[in-house]
Scaffold this active site. Structure first.
Site, short mmCIF file in Angstrom:
data_model
loop_
_atom_site.label_atom_id
_atom_site.label_comp_id
_atom_site.label_asym_id
_atom_site.label_seq_id
_atom_site.Cartn_x
_atom_site.Cartn_y
_atom_site.Cartn_z
N LYS A 44 4.02 2.67 -22.52
CA LYS A 44 4.05 2.13 -23.89
C LYS A 44 3.42 3.11 -24.88
CE LYS A 44 2.28 -2.05 -24.16
NZ LYS A 44 1.48 -3.27 -23.84
N LYS A 46 0.44 3.94 -24.99
CA LYS A 46 -0.85 3.37 -25.41
C LYS A 46 -1.90 3.80 -24.40
CE LYS A 46 -0.69 -0.84 -28.09
NZ LYS A 46 -1.07 -2.26 -28.15
N1 C2G Z 1 -1.82 -9.58 -32.13
C1 C2G Z 1 -1.97 -10.43 -33.23
N2 C2G Z 1 -2.70 -10.03 -34.29
C2 C2G Z 1 -3.30 -8.82 -34.30
C3 C2G Z 1 -3.17 -7.95 -33.18
C4 C2G Z 1 -2.42 -8.37 -32.10
O1 C2G Z 1 -1.43 -11.56 -33.24
N3 C2G Z 1 -4.02 -8.44 -35.40
C5 C2G Z 1 -1.01 -10.04 -31.00
C6 C2G Z 1 0.21 -9.16 -30.77
O2 C2G Z 1 1.27 -9.54 -31.63
C7 C2G Z 1 0.52 -9.46 -29.30
C8 C2G Z 1 -0.87 -9.72 -28.70
O3 C2G Z 1 -1.76 -9.97 -29.82
O4 C2G Z 1 1.31 -10.65 -29.19
C9 C2G Z 1 -1.41 -8.54 -27.91
O5 C2G Z 1 -1.37 -7.40 -28.74
P1 C2G Z 1 -1.41 -5.95 -28.04
O6 C2G Z 1 -2.54 -5.91 -27.08
O7 C2G Z 1 -1.31 -4.93 -29.12
O8 C2G Z 1 -0.06 -5.99 -27.19
P2 C2G Z 1 1.20 -5.03 -27.31
O9 C2G Z 1 0.79 -3.63 -27.17
O10 C2G Z 1 1.96 -5.46 -28.51
O11 C2G Z 1 1.99 -5.37 -25.94
O12 C2G Z 1 5.61 -6.67 -23.21
C10 C2G Z 1 4.89 -6.90 -24.40
C11 C2G Z 1 3.84 -5.87 -24.63
O13 C2G Z 1 3.00 -5.72 -23.49
C12 C2G Z 1 3.02 -6.26 -25.86
#
Ligand code: C2G
Length: 128
Positions: A44, A46
């Site tokens: 990803k 990340k």
């Molecule tokens: N999120 C949120 N508000 C934020 C930050 C994150 O609602 N200010 C939500 C994201 O939309 C996501 C969840 O928290 O639904 C987790 O965010 P991340 O850890 O950034 O996940 P991500 O990298 O988007 O991975 O297969 C799906 C992926 O693994 C999602």
């Protein structure tokens, strides 16, 4: 008993994550969180500060979370949903539309992302 699932990295856990998990849990009575493994995070593009094991330990301590499983790849969602009899798949709306294909298996809900906070913002602010 409605079962809910969501996926993410959940690094440097913050209130945006908590609001997502809180609202996801309110949709049912059981919430599974699939946390991206360190290896999948590489796919990803990340790099999380906390290891998978430590992110899992933190999420398991939350009252909204009933189960934590590893997210190893993009393709596992349908298998997870079937294997766990999931009723509702939830993601923040930065993913809106990306997982609509799952609506053949379960309800797909995108929740408003929390503005003003993100793991990358935390890292940037700490650097400045
Ligand atoms: N999120 C949120 N508000 C934020 C930050 C994150 O609602 N200010 C939500 C994201 O939309 C996501 C969840 O928290 O639904 C987790 O965010 P991340 O850890 O950034 O996940 P991500 O990298 O988007 O991975 O297969 C799906 C992926 O693994 C999602």
């Amino acid at each position: 008993m409605k079962k809910v699932i969501t996926y993410g990295t959940f690094d440097l856990l913050h209130w945006g994550h908590i609001r997502l998990l809180e609202r996801a849990k309110q949709l049912g009575s059981h919430l599974t969180v699939a946390i991206s493994t360190d290896e999948f995070n590489c796919l990803k593009n990340k790099k999380s500060y906390h290891s998978y094991e430590n992110r899992k330990y933190i999420l398991e301590a939350l009252k909204y979370v009933d189960e934590v499983i590893p997210e190893n790849n993009w393709e596992q969602k349908i298998k997870d949903i079937k294997a766990k009899n999931i009723d509702i798949f939830v993601m923040g709306d930065d993913w809106k539309g990306k997982f609509d294909f799952l609506s053949n298996e379960c309800q797909v809900i995108y929740l408003d992302r929390t503005e003003g906070i993100s793991t990358s913002k935390i890292k940037e602010d700490l650097m400045s």
